[in-house]
Design a protein around this motif. Structure first.
Motif, PDB file in Angstrom:
ATOM      1  N   PHE A   1    -100.866 -25.149 -28.440  1.00 23.69           N
ATOM      2  CA  PHE A   1    -100.851 -26.043 -29.602  1.00 23.69           C
ATOM      3  C   PHE A   1    -100.718 -27.495 -29.152  1.00 23.69           C
ATOM      4  N   LEU A   2     -99.849 -27.732 -28.179  1.00 22.46           N
ATOM      5  CA  LEU A   2     -99.675 -29.083 -27.660  1.00 22.46           C
ATOM      6  C   LEU A   2    -100.922 -29.575 -26.933  1.00 22.46           C
ATOM      7  N   ALA A   3    -101.609 -28.669 -26.252  1.00 19.67           N
ATOM      8  CA  ALA A   3    -102.699 -29.069 -25.373  1.00 19.67           C
ATOM      9  C   ALA A   3    -104.000 -29.351 -26.093  1.00 19.67           C
ATOM     10  N   THR A   4    -104.334 -28.567 -27.115  1.00 18.44           N
ATOM     11  CA  THR A   4    -105.678 -28.627 -27.681  1.00 18.44           C
ATOM     12  C   THR A   4    -105.977 -29.979 -28.325  1.00 18.44           C
ATOM     13  N   ILE A   5    -107.228 -30.412 -28.164  1.00 16.70           N
ATOM     14  CA  ILE A   5    -107.670 -31.646 -28.824  1.00 16.70           C
ATOM     15  C   ILE A   5    -108.498 -31.324 -30.056  1.00 16.70           C
ATOM     16  N   SER A   6    -108.581 -30.034 -30.394  1.00 17.24           N
ATOM     17  CA  SER A   6    -109.318 -29.592 -31.579  1.00 17.24           C
ATOM     18  C   SER A   6    -108.363 -29.329 -32.724  1.00 17.24           C
ATOM     19  N   ASN A   7    -108.538 -30.029 -33.845  1.00 22.83           N
ATOM     20  CA  ASN A   7    -107.649 -29.803 -34.982  1.00 22.83           C
ATOM     21  C   ASN A   7    -107.852 -28.406 -35.567  1.00 22.83           C
ATOM     22  N   GLU A   8    -109.074 -27.890 -35.522  1.00 25.31           N
ATOM     23  CA  GLU A   8    -109.342 -26.546 -36.037  1.00 25.31           C
ATOM     24  C   GLU A   8    -108.597 -25.498 -35.204  1.00 25.31           C
ATOM     25  N   GLU A   9    -108.662 -25.650 -33.883  1.00 19.64           N
ATOM     26  CA  GLU A   9    -107.938 -24.723 -33.012  1.00 19.64           C
ATOM     27  C   GLU A   9    -106.431 -24.875 -33.204  1.00 19.64           C
ATOM     28  N   ARG A  10    -105.982 -26.107 -33.422  1.00 25.07           N
ATOM     29  CA  ARG A  10    -104.560 -26.361 -33.632  1.00 25.07           C
ATOM     30  C   ARG A  10    -104.059 -25.626 -34.870  1.00 25.07           C
ATOM     31  N   ILE A  11    -104.845 -25.627 -35.923  1.00 28.86           N
ATOM     32  CA  ILE A  11    -104.456 -24.940 -37.153  1.00 28.86           C
ATOM     33  C   ILE A  11    -104.346 -23.437 -36.924  1.00 28.86           C
ATOM     34  N   GLU A  12    -105.293 -22.857 -36.203  1.00 25.69           N
ATOM     35  CA  GLU A  12    -105.253 -21.419 -35.952  1.00 25.69           C
ATOM     36  C   GLU A  12    -104.045 -21.039 -35.093  1.00 25.69           C
ATOM     37  N   LEU A  13    -103.735 -21.857 -34.097  1.00 26.85           N
ATOM     38  CA  LEU A  13    -102.564 -21.590 -33.258  1.00 26.85           C
ATOM     39  C   LEU A  13    -101.277 -21.688 -34.082  1.00 26.85           C
ATOM     40  N   GLY A  14    -101.214 -22.689 -34.959  1.00 22.06           N
ATOM     41  CA  GLY A  14    -100.051 -22.836 -35.820  1.00 22.06           C
ATOM     42  C   GLY A  14     -99.870 -21.646 -36.739  1.00 22.06           C
ATOM     43  N   LYS A  15    -100.978 -21.113 -37.245  1.00 19.00           N
ATOM     44  CA  LYS A  15    -100.902 -19.941 -38.112  1.00 19.00           C
ATOM     45  C   LYS A  15    -100.366 -18.725 -37.346  1.00 19.00           C
ATOM     46  N   GLU A  16    -100.763 -18.599 -36.086  1.00 22.55           N
ATOM     47  CA  GLU A  16    -100.270 -17.482 -35.283  1.00 22.55           C
ATOM     48  C   GLU A  16     -98.763 -17.573 -35.079  1.00 22.55           C
ATOM     49  N   ILE A  17     -98.268 -18.798 -34.859  1.00 27.27           N
ATOM     50  CA  ILE A  17     -96.825 -18.989 -34.682  1.00 27.27           C
ATOM     51  C   ILE A  17     -96.081 -18.592 -35.957  1.00 27.27           C
ATOM     52  N   LEU A  18     -96.577 -19.023 -37.092  1.00 30.71           N
ATOM     53  CA  LEU A  18     -95.893 -18.730 -38.351  1.00 30.71           C
ATOM     54  C   LEU A  18     -96.096 -17.277 -38.781  1.00 30.71           C
ATOM     55  N   LYS A  19     -97.187 -16.649 -38.345  1.00 31.68           N
ATOM     56  CA  LYS A  19     -97.369 -15.221 -38.602  1.00 31.68           C
ATOM     57  C   LYS A  19     -96.284 -14.423 -37.886  1.00 31.68           C
ATOM     58  N   SER A  20     -95.978 -14.814 -36.644  1.00 33.02           N
ATOM     59  CA  SER A  20     -94.915 -14.152 -35.895  1.00 33.02           C
ATOM     60  C   SER A  20     -93.583 -14.300 -36.625  1.00 33.02           C
ATOM     61  N   GLN A  21     -93.321 -15.484 -37.188  1.00 36.49           N
ATOM     62  CA  GLN A  21     -92.099 -15.690 -37.965  1.00 36.49           C
ATOM     63  C   GLN A  21     -92.070 -14.779 -39.181  1.00 36.49           C
TER      64      GLN A  21
END
Length: 626
Positions: free
Chosen positions: A561-581
């Motif tokens: 999430f910190l590394a990607t320069i793609s906002n679309e990829e950032r959103i998908e990674l964020g969703k995975e984190i919150l899915k785990s929660q």
């Protein structure tokens, strides 16, 4: 046709904007007087070559007046100036970022290098030029000097390596990392990282307290005043350095880039600010900001005293209110000549959020609490509707802990995960995981043959945590879990949390911001549910305890999430984190979207709007009295 119309509109806008400035800039009468006396250069000389032009909220303001404030939260929102800015804030989309102290930037080498250009002609509040020497000093003489700072800032590290600074010229510098760091740019417009002093500090002022620039003889008077010896000059420096964005300025005249600068401290709890004559922003008509002449800040920590000052009209703006006193505020609006606005705190999702310590050195605790089914049962036992009515007066929404409303990372079912009030189901789950036996007092017996006990330790980070937790204790006791609560000192809590000795604690769940994304759901910060896992992650495995696979996966998602320069990829990674929660309930939420009463004098304009009044940016430079 659209493109042609767009170009015509843009040309007209630029023409109007330029015509506003062609005859020069305007300034406050108090500054005109100082210019006439020869105490200040002209406004054109004080402003940078390209001032930042602000579009005001309501209308062009008037100069003058003193703004009366009451507590630190307001100082944080009103006086923080960002390296970069974005509105709304916080955001995770770099398309919304715009220049501020840093005028322009480029992302190079696929997100590994960032080239920044300061506003040419920008000056500190004492008139001294802002240059890349102030950046170099920050990196080399503050962050890299162990006498001043023991730990290098984690947000300036990537894959365990420190950022590399390259000074190009007086106004251009580059910061590079070993691997892509897409979130770095966004952090510079976040309150957690983005206050300009995280990159830029007044080196001309601070060098007088630094042993690399001042001799022992020059340091001696300052050390004597602070009752320090020569070997403790680093402590002197940290006392003089304005190291956090929301504190009162430590010394009168400390050079700033904010709209206001400290000019007087009449008592321990009162600070007087005055407009910064070198402030770099103007409105659309070329009026140098801020509009308001002075700010009087008084630290008031007693809510009853705060309410008295509100009702008597002594405060012009305050967010330091109690939701339970809303009717009182409304009844006294005419007497105090103010309006009461109910504004949601977008930076806080869940106001009472429960996080267990999953790395506590207690094998029985680990066996029970690390089972996600046990945490599911705890969540199902909570009557969120009752908490909302009794504690939050029906203003909130029952929810599971997730990111803030409007977050691009949240799927609707994340908020509904195990959120219904179902104590029968909770009891069934507890029976099914081996907690079906009870002692003579009715408490469920753990694997060691004793009553399994949850001790909730916390300090009152907000006023509603105690009544909310009293209810949560009763709900968990009702399903046979022996539960206690204890309010402790804040300093002691941080100490126990850092030492991995707390069992379960409570906090308001902060929304993800570019400066601290998902710190409630990935245990890398100091407020978390796995202190020893945090130590393992931040030390690259040399300290703490190696986490299980699911937590390792979270750390990897966070790094990506910190590394990607793609906002679309950032959103998908964020969703995975919150899915785990949502699946594991690392943190158990209760009620969210709680508004706070915001008190605003009836003649104070360009205020608040739809922005978060606590975490800002508030844009106080455009406030004015009508």
């Amino acid at each position: 046709m659209f493109k042609r119309t767009h170009k015509i509109f843009l040309s007209c806008f630029i023409f109007v904007l330029m015509s506003a400035f062609v005859f020069g800039y305007n300034e406050a009468p108090m500054l005109k007087e100082r210019v006439a006396k020869g105490e200040l250069p002209s406004v054109e000389e004080r402003l940078p070559d390209s001032p930042k032009v602000i579009k005001v909220r309501e209308k062009i303001g008037k100069y003058g007046g003193t703004l009366n404030l009451s507590k630190g939260n307001e100082m944080r929102a009103l006086l923080v100036e960002y390296a970069l800015e974005s509105y709304p804030n916080p955001v995770f989309d770099e398309k919304l970022v715009e220049g501020n102290i840093i005028r322009s930037w480029k992302v190079l080498d696929e997100g590994r290098k960032f080239r920044f250009t300061l506003r040419e002609g920008l000056k500190w509040s004492d008139g001294y030029p802002v240059t890349t020497e102030d950046v170099r000093f920050t990196f080399e003489d503050i962050y890299s000097n162990k006498n001043v700072q023991q730990i290098y800032p984690s947000w300036l590290m990537n894959s365990g390596k420190r950022a590399n600074l390259n000074i190009v010229d007086d106004y251009t510098f580059e910061i590079s990392f070993v691997n892509p760091y897409g979130l770095f740019l966004l952090q510079l417009q976040s309150i957690a990282r983005g206050s300009y002093h995280m990159l830029i500090n007044p080196s001309h002022y601070l060098k007088q307290f630094h042993a690399s620039y001042a001799t022992e003889e020059e340091l001696e008077p300052f050390l004597e005043k602070e009752k320090l010896t020569q070997d403790r000059w680093g402590e002197l420096f940290t006392r003089k350095w304005q190291s956090t964005p929301w504190n009162q300025r430590k010394d009168v005249g400390y050079p700033v880039l904010d709209p206001f600068v400290v000019v007087e401290k009449p008592s321990d709890n009162v600070v007087i600010f005055e407009r910064n004559p070198y402030y770099h922003k103007v409105d659309e008509e070329g009026n140098q900001l801020p509009y308001i002449d002075r700010v009087r800040y008084e630290e008031i920590n007693n809510q009853e005293m705060m309410n008295m000052k509100i009702m008597s009209g002594e405060l012009d703006f305050t967010i330091n209110t109690a939701l339970g006193d809303l009717a009182l505020y409304k009844e006294n609006e005419d007497n105090g000549n103010y309006n009461t606005l109910l504004v949601p705190i977008k930076s806080i999702n869940t106001n009472a959020c429960y996080f267990p310590n999953l790395t506590l050195e207690d094998e029985v605790w680990r066996e029970v609490m690390r089972n996600p089914k046990f945490r599911h049962a705890l969540s199902l036992a909570i009557d969120r509707d009752e908490i909302n009515e009794l504690v939050y007066y029906g203003f909130g929404n029952p929810t599971q802990a997730s990111d803030a409303p409007g977050s691009p990372f949240v799927e609707p079912w994340y908020r509904d995960s195990y959120v219904e009030y179902n104590p029968e189901k909770a009891n069934e789950i507890l029976d099914s995981i081996g907690l079906d036996k009870r002692d003579n007092d009715g408490w469920r017996i753990g694997p060691d043959g004793n009553a399994f006990t949850i001790n909730i330790e916390f300090f009152e980070v907000n006023e509603n945590l105690v009544p909310a937790t009293e209810l949560v204790v009763s709900y968990w006791q009702a399903i046979g879990i022996k539960t206690n609560m204890k309010v402790i000192d804040g300093g002691l809590w941080y100490q126990r949390q850092g030492a991995n000795t707390t069992t379960m604690s409570v906090w308001h769940e902060d929304a993800s911001r570019p400066g601290s994304p998902f710190f409630f759901y990935v245990p890398y910060e100091n407020i978390n549910w796995g202190p020893d896992w945090r130590a393992w992650f931040n030390s690259e495995g040399t300290e703490g305890e190696e986490p299980p696979l699911e937590v390792k996966k979270l750390f990897k998602l966070y790094e990506d999430f910190l590394a990607t320069i793609s906002n679309e990829e950032r959103i998908e990674l964020g969703k995975e984190i919150l899915k785990s929660q949502a699946e594991n309930l690392w943190v158990i939420g209760t009620v969210n979207n709680i508004p706070i009463p915001v008190i605003v004098k009836k003649n104070l304009k360009n205020v608040v709007g739809g922005m978060d009044p606590q975490w800002g940016p508030s844009m106080a430079e455009q406030y004015y009295f009508e």
